[in-house]
Design a protein around this motif. Structure first.
Motif, PDB file in Angstrom:
ATOM      1  N   PRO A  51       0.734  -1.193   0.198  1.00 25.89           N
ATOM      2  CA  PRO A  51      -0.090   0.077  -0.053  1.00 25.89           C
ATOM      3  C   PRO A  51       0.914   1.214   0.045  1.00 25.89           C
ATOM      4  CG  PRO A  51      -0.756  -1.586   1.643  1.00 25.89           C
ATOM      5  CD  PRO A  51       0.688  -1.940   1.205  1.00 25.89           C
ATOM      6  N   ALA A  52       0.073   2.174  -0.423  1.00 25.29           N
ATOM      7  CA  ALA A  52       0.947   3.727  -0.515  1.00 25.29           C
ATOM      8  C   ALA A  52       0.258   4.909  -0.360  1.00 25.29           C
ATOM      9  CB  ALA A  52       1.659   3.708  -2.085  1.00 25.29           C
ATOM     10  N   ALA A  53       0.780   5.825   0.188  1.00 30.59           N
ATOM     11  CA  ALA A  53       0.090   7.086   0.177  1.00 30.59           C
ATOM     12  C   ALA A  53       0.862   8.294  -0.207  1.00 30.59           C
ATOM     13  CB  ALA A  53      -0.521   7.299   1.801  1.00 30.59           C
ATOM     14  N   VAL A  54       0.298   9.337  -0.847  1.00 30.28           N
ATOM     15  CA  VAL A  54       1.283  10.327  -1.425  1.00 30.28           C
ATOM     16  C   VAL A  54       0.922  11.738  -0.864  1.00 30.28           C
ATOM     17  CG1 VAL A  54       1.167   8.813  -3.628  1.00 30.28           C
ATOM     18  CG2 VAL A  54      -0.468  10.763  -3.342  1.00 30.28           C
ATOM     19  N   LEU A  55       1.706  12.524  -0.807  1.00 31.97           N
ATOM     20  CA  LEU A  55       1.207  13.927  -0.645  1.00 31.97           C
ATOM     21  C   LEU A  55       1.906  14.904  -1.761  1.00 31.97           C
ATOM     22  CD1 LEU A  55       4.538  15.449  -0.163  1.00 31.97           C
ATOM     23  CD2 LEU A  55       4.382  13.934   2.257  1.00 31.97           C
ATOM     24  N   HIS A  56       1.501  16.100  -1.701  1.00 31.24           N
ATOM     25  CA  HIS A  56       1.578  16.922  -2.916  1.00 31.24           C
ATOM     26  C   HIS A  56       2.628  17.871  -2.443  1.00 31.24           C
ATOM     27  CE1 HIS A  56       0.442  19.255  -6.421  1.00 31.24           C
ATOM     28  NE2 HIS A  56       0.894  20.595  -5.651  1.00 31.24           N
ATOM     29  N   ASP A  57       3.708  17.551  -3.395  1.00 34.24           N
ATOM     30  CA  ASP A  57       4.887  18.674  -3.204  1.00 34.24           C
ATOM     31  C   ASP A  57       5.218  19.061  -4.725  1.00 34.24           C
ATOM     32  OD1 ASP A  57       6.051  16.375  -4.322  1.00 34.24           O
ATOM     33  OD2 ASP A  57       7.476  16.055  -2.840  1.00 34.24           O
ATOM     34  N   LEU A  58       4.479  19.214  -5.682  1.00 33.97           N
ATOM     35  CA  LEU A  58       4.830  19.453  -6.967  1.00 33.97           C
ATOM     36  C   LEU A  58       4.886  20.879  -7.095  1.00 33.97           C
ATOM     37  CD1 LEU A  58       2.185  17.235  -8.911  1.00 33.97           C
ATOM     38  CD2 LEU A  58       4.563  16.631  -8.389  1.00 33.97           C
TER      39      LEU A  58
END
Length: 334
Positions: A114-121
């Motif tokens: 499983p994975a979770a992402v954050l926004h750093d774009l």
């Protein structure tokens, strides 16, 4: 009555939970990164999602009504939707080591990651990667460098994170409970809300600090008179849904079922609410995974005693998550 003195594990990291390892991989050009958690074997895993704009992979497989309820690794990553590719890299590394499910005699091992992402774009790193975002390669790198000790602050999945108007980052702590039970937390803190009280120095999580782990700064006023949107949050900016999040893992060596691990994940979200103001907004993608390595049986006792012990672990997980968030920002900024 003598007050019970709380103690951390020897490293004051989630890896104080026996069998848990963590790896970071950072791309300084892109200003992003990946953090993974590995256990010595497949471990009971659950997840609870409270933010209004989550980005995730393989979370449904952890639901108590579904088949698996376990994971071989968990990925926290920057990069928003592009970051989900980090899990592909981790899957490849683990499968090559014959780690994962076997559904037949033939075919490769199938790791559950499983994975979770954050926004750093939106930071000033170079995002001109064309058709080859860096996240799969970062996932491979992180999977190959796991260990008991790892760096906190602006590294791994926290490299490009922001906590309100301050730098966010990777944070981790542990807490030793009675009966040999250990609880730990790992977080990539990137919330739209503020981790600081109006003085800009005192963490909202200050009451739970142990051993000056994030500066030992205490408030100078009796109460917080801040606006519901504190000045150190990003609500003064053009806020966008999905541009912020706090993604975390809490772990214990207690022997838990998948349903009990789900309760731990639910309770651990209180740590986000203690450490960040406001929390769980429509702009955040707050996700908490809970893992149990099942190395320590919960003591038997009278009726409902198990539920009381599970509540104790859940309360400790919430405290650890609050501490981890403050420690992430402290390590990234000081």
């Amino acid at each position: 009555m003598t007050e019970k003195r709380l103690k951390t594990g020897p490293l004051n990291l989630i890896t104080d939970v026996p069998g848990v390892l963590v790896g970071n991989a950072t791309d300084e050009t892109v200003k992003t990164g990946v953090t993974i958690l590995r256990c010595a074997s497949s471990f009971v895993t659950a997840v609870d999602i409270r933010g209004g704009a989550p980005g995730a992979r393989e979370t449904d497989v952890l639901s108590p009504e579904n088949l698996v309820g376990r994971a071989d690794a968990i990925v926290l990553t920057g990069g928003s939707v592009f970051g989900l590719a980090a899990a592909d890299g981790v899957v490849s590394v683990l499968s090559s080591k014959n780690i994962g499910l076997r559904l037949g005699v033939k075919g490769p091992a199938i790791p559950i990651v499983p994975a979770a992402v954050l926004h750093d774009l939106s930071n000033d790193g170079d995002k001109n990667w064309g058709e080859t975002p860096p996240y799969r390669a970062l996932g491979v790198k992180a999977a190959k460098c796991v260990g008991a000790e790892f760096t906190l602050g602006a590294t791994g999945a926290g490299r490009g994170a922001m906590a309100g108007i301050n730098k966010g980052g990777i944070g981790s702590v542990s807490l030793a409970l009675e009966n040999g039970i250990m609880v730990g937390a790992l977080v990539a803190a990137n919330p739209v809300g503020s981790v600081f009280m109006p003085d800009g120095k005192t963490f909202y999580a200050w009451p739970w600090e142990l051993n000056s782990e994030y500066g030992a700064h205490t408030p100078t006023t009796a109460r917080d008179n801040a606006d519901p949107f504190p000045s150190h949050s990003r609500f003064s900016e053009q806020t966008q849904a999905g541009a912020n999040t706090t993604i975390a893992i809490v772990a214990t060596n207690a022997q838990l079922t998948n349903i009990e691990a789900k309760r731990i994940a639910i309770m651990a979200h209180d740590g986000i609410a203690r450490a960040i103001r406001p929390a769980h907004t429509a702009f955040d993608g707050d996700i908490v995974f809970a893992v149990a390595t099942a190395q320590k049986e919960l003591p038997a006792g009278p009726e409902f005693s198990r539920q009381r012990l599970i509540a104790r672990v859940g309360a400790a997980a919430a405290d650890c998550l609050a501490r981890s968030i403050a420690r992430a920002v402290y390590e990234a900024n000081y």
